[in-house]
Design a protein around this motif. Structure first.
Motif, mmCIF file in Angstrom:
data_model
loop_
_atom_site.group_PDB
_atom_site.id
_atom_site.type_symbol
_atom_site.label_atom_id
_atom_site.label_comp_id
_atom_site.label_asym_id
_atom_site.label_seq_id
_atom_site.Cartn_x
_atom_site.Cartn_y
_atom_site.Cartn_z
ATOM 1 N N UNK A 5 19.212 6.149 9.493
ATOM 2 C CA UNK A 5 19.418 7.592 9.618
ATOM 3 C C UNK A 5 20.923 7.835 9.667
ATOM 4 N N UNK A 6 21.462 8.499 8.646
ATOM 5 C CA UNK A 6 22.913 8.655 8.547
ATOM 6 C C UNK A 6 23.434 9.922 9.232
ATOM 7 N N UNK A 7 22.552 10.699 9.819
ATOM 8 C CA UNK A 7 22.950 11.982 10.411
ATOM 9 C C UNK A 7 22.354 12.081 11.812
ATOM 10 N N UNK A 8 23.102 11.556 12.789
ATOM 11 C CA UNK A 8 22.665 11.564 14.180
ATOM 12 C C UNK A 8 23.880 11.799 15.066
ATOM 13 N N UNK A 9 23.705 12.544 16.137
ATOM 14 C CA UNK A 9 24.859 13.051 16.881
ATOM 15 C C UNK A 9 25.007 12.474 18.286
ATOM 16 N N UNK A 10 26.235 12.615 18.769
ATOM 17 C CA UNK A 10 26.655 12.164 20.094
ATOM 18 C C UNK A 10 27.394 13.309 20.761
ATOM 19 N N UNK A 46 15.610 2.057 12.261
ATOM 20 C CA UNK A 46 16.251 0.832 12.716
ATOM 21 C C UNK A 46 17.716 1.037 13.082
ATOM 22 N N UNK A 47 18.407 1.886 12.315
ATOM 23 C CA UNK A 47 19.841 2.069 12.523
ATOM 24 C C UNK A 47 20.188 3.548 12.386
ATOM 25 N N UNK A 48 21.126 3.989 13.217
ATOM 26 C CA UNK A 48 21.687 5.329 13.100
ATOM 27 C C UNK A 48 23.181 5.248 12.834
ATOM 28 N N UNK A 49 23.664 6.172 11.973
ATOM 29 C CA UNK A 49 25.092 6.444 11.895
ATOM 30 C C UNK A 49 25.360 7.579 12.874
ATOM 31 N N UNK A 50 26.170 7.316 13.867
ATOM 32 C CA UNK A 50 26.380 8.251 14.969
ATOM 33 C C UNK A 50 27.708 8.978 14.789
ATOM 34 N N UNK A 51 27.639 10.296 14.780
ATOM 35 C CA UNK A 51 28.827 11.148 14.701
ATOM 36 C C UNK A 51 28.750 12.184 15.816
ATOM 37 N N UNK A 52 29.890 12.670 16.258
ATOM 38 C CA UNK A 52 29.873 13.626 17.367
ATOM 39 C C UNK A 52 29.273 14.953 16.937
ATOM 40 N N UNK A 57 22.176 -1.792 15.980
ATOM 41 C CA UNK A 57 21.374 -0.596 15.720
ATOM 42 C C UNK A 57 22.214 0.633 15.389
ATOM 43 N N UNK A 58 23.490 0.632 15.770
ATOM 44 C CA UNK A 58 24.302 1.843 15.674
ATOM 45 C C UNK A 58 25.585 1.585 14.885
ATOM 46 N N UNK A 59 25.938 2.557 14.044
ATOM 47 C CA UNK A 59 27.180 2.568 13.281
ATOM 48 C C UNK A 59 27.910 3.860 13.603
ATOM 49 N N UNK A 60 29.204 3.806 13.830
ATOM 50 C CA UNK A 60 29.933 4.979 14.275
ATOM 51 C C UNK A 60 30.792 5.622 13.206
ATOM 52 N N UNK A 61 30.934 6.940 13.308
ATOM 53 C CA UNK A 61 31.855 7.726 12.493
ATOM 54 C C UNK A 61 32.800 8.470 13.427
ATOM 55 N N UNK A 62 34.094 8.398 13.157
ATOM 56 C CA UNK A 62 35.066 9.067 13.994
ATOM 57 C C UNK A 62 35.414 10.452 13.478
ATOM 58 N N UNK A 63 36.575 10.958 13.890
ATOM 59 C CA UNK A 63 37.050 12.265 13.457
ATOM 60 C C UNK A 63 38.539 12.186 13.141
ATOM 61 N N UNK A 64 39.031 13.220 12.464
ATOM 62 C CA UNK A 64 40.457 13.393 12.199
ATOM 63 C C UNK A 64 40.827 14.831 12.522
ATOM 64 N N UNK A 65 42.109 15.105 12.799
ATOM 65 C CA UNK A 65 42.538 16.492 13.085
ATOM 66 C C UNK A 65 42.734 17.266 11.783
ATOM 67 N N UNK A 66 41.648 17.779 11.223
ATOM 68 C CA UNK A 66 41.664 18.371 9.886
ATOM 69 C C UNK A 66 42.667 19.514 9.769
#
Length: 342
Positions: A12-17, A80-86, A121-130
């Protein structure tokens, strides 16, 4: 991994934190700006929607913050796995440079700490100051090289920065060079009070923002200049894949719409899209216009506008077993395959 280890992991590539402590620190550092942002959200969403959303998010705090609760929910969904983004409320697009870069660095650290509790199980995505283009590459490197994240999440715009802004060229180039994921997820809609009732701020606003942002990318020729860019759009890309013929027509007949080398519809096969479209026919259309290798399972976990049974919805969409397997996990694995490792 749950289930049979021989198969491709369902991803699941769209999951939040949610990061409550970081938000509290933002409130402490910039109380007046936070209050102004809250007032804008009231105007954009309307009080009834904000009240409903507050109760909804409150009930989901454990899923948004506790890894063990997250993993149990994933097991229940067959993921099985999530890509986690804030959660996009952590973008703070109004933040001045000092606060914005602190937020980016702190978010990247906290996302990395969260996913490190279950790295299988988890893969993380960060952020940038757009909203501060001159600092973006620095924090892209911080996320990918410094924290080992798979990429970054960005909004559809921030302040006066649209995704066609020439100041973003170094960011697109660096993201392509790193082979990392750029996850496009809007926060808020510039239509403001026109969407302040009936939850139109989300049901209309999010698809509209996706379509506008992707159109900026396409028509500005970003994908011509950076063909290796891995840009993944939330919510199935919003309205754009479903009205792309109008973009093609403009490209053919309007000189000011000719900033890209080819018809806009051709670029849908250079982008990636999640499956948060709430419609089996829409999933099939995405596959048809973007290609089966360009559609990835998403759920918008754990919000109420997400998919309760993301895997079941794809299995019910009437696609071939081969395409279903690509969407459920194969495409996500391929998208990460060539990224730079730390």
């Amino acid at each position: 991994m749950s289930g049979n280890d021989e198969r491709m992991p369902v991803t699941d590539v769209h999951a939040h934190l949610l990061l409550p402590a970081m938000h509290a620190e933002v409130e402490r550092r910039a109380p007046e700006l936070v209050a102004e942002a809250a007032d804008l959200e009231r105007r954009r969403n309307g009080v009834p929607s904000l009240q409903a959303s507050g109760a909804m998010v409150g009930a989901r705090i454990p899923k948004l913050t506790d890894v063990s609760v997250r993993l149990a929910a994933m097991d229940a969904q067959g993921v099985d796995r999530q890509w986690v983004s804030v959660s996009p409320n952590h973008f703070y697009p109004w933040a001045p440079e000092g606060l914005a870069v602190w937020v980016a660095g702190e978010t990247n650290r906290l996302v990395a700490e969260h996913v490190a509790q279950a790295p299988d199980r988890l893969t993380g995505l960060g952020v940038v100051p757009l909203q501060h283009p001159e600092r973006i590459v620095e924090y892209l490197d911080d996320a990918v090289l410094g924290r080992g994240l798979a990429g970054v999440e960005i909004s559809s715009f921030a302040g006066d920065v649209e995704l066609s802004d020439p100041r973003l060229e170094p960011f697109w180039a660096r993201a392509a060079e790193l082979g990392c994921v750029v996850f496009l997820h809007p926060f808020g809609c510039s239509l403001d009070e026109r969407l302040d009732r009936f939850y139109l701020s989300n049901t209309v606003g999010q698809p509209a923002e996706n379509a506008v942002a992707l159109s900026h990318v396409i028509f500005a020729g970003v994908l011509d200049r950076h063909p290796g860019l891995k840009l993944l759009a939330a919510h199935g890309g919003g309205y754009l894949p479903f009205a792309i013929g109008r973009s093609d027509r403009a490209w053919r007949v309007r000189p000011e719409a000719h900033g890209c080398a080819h018809e806009p519809s051709s670029y849908l096969r250079k982008l990636w899209f999640d499956t948060v479209v709430h419609d089996e026919a829409a999933v099939r259309h995405l596959v048809a216009v973007a290609g089966p290798e360009r559609v990835l399972l998403g759920s918008d976990f754990p919000f109420d506008m997400g998919l309760d049974d993301p895997v079941g919805e794809i299995r019910a969409a009437g696609l071939s077993e081969e395409i279903t397997d690509l969407i459920l996990g194969g495409n996500a694995a391929e998208l990460l395959r060539t990224r730079v490792r730390t």
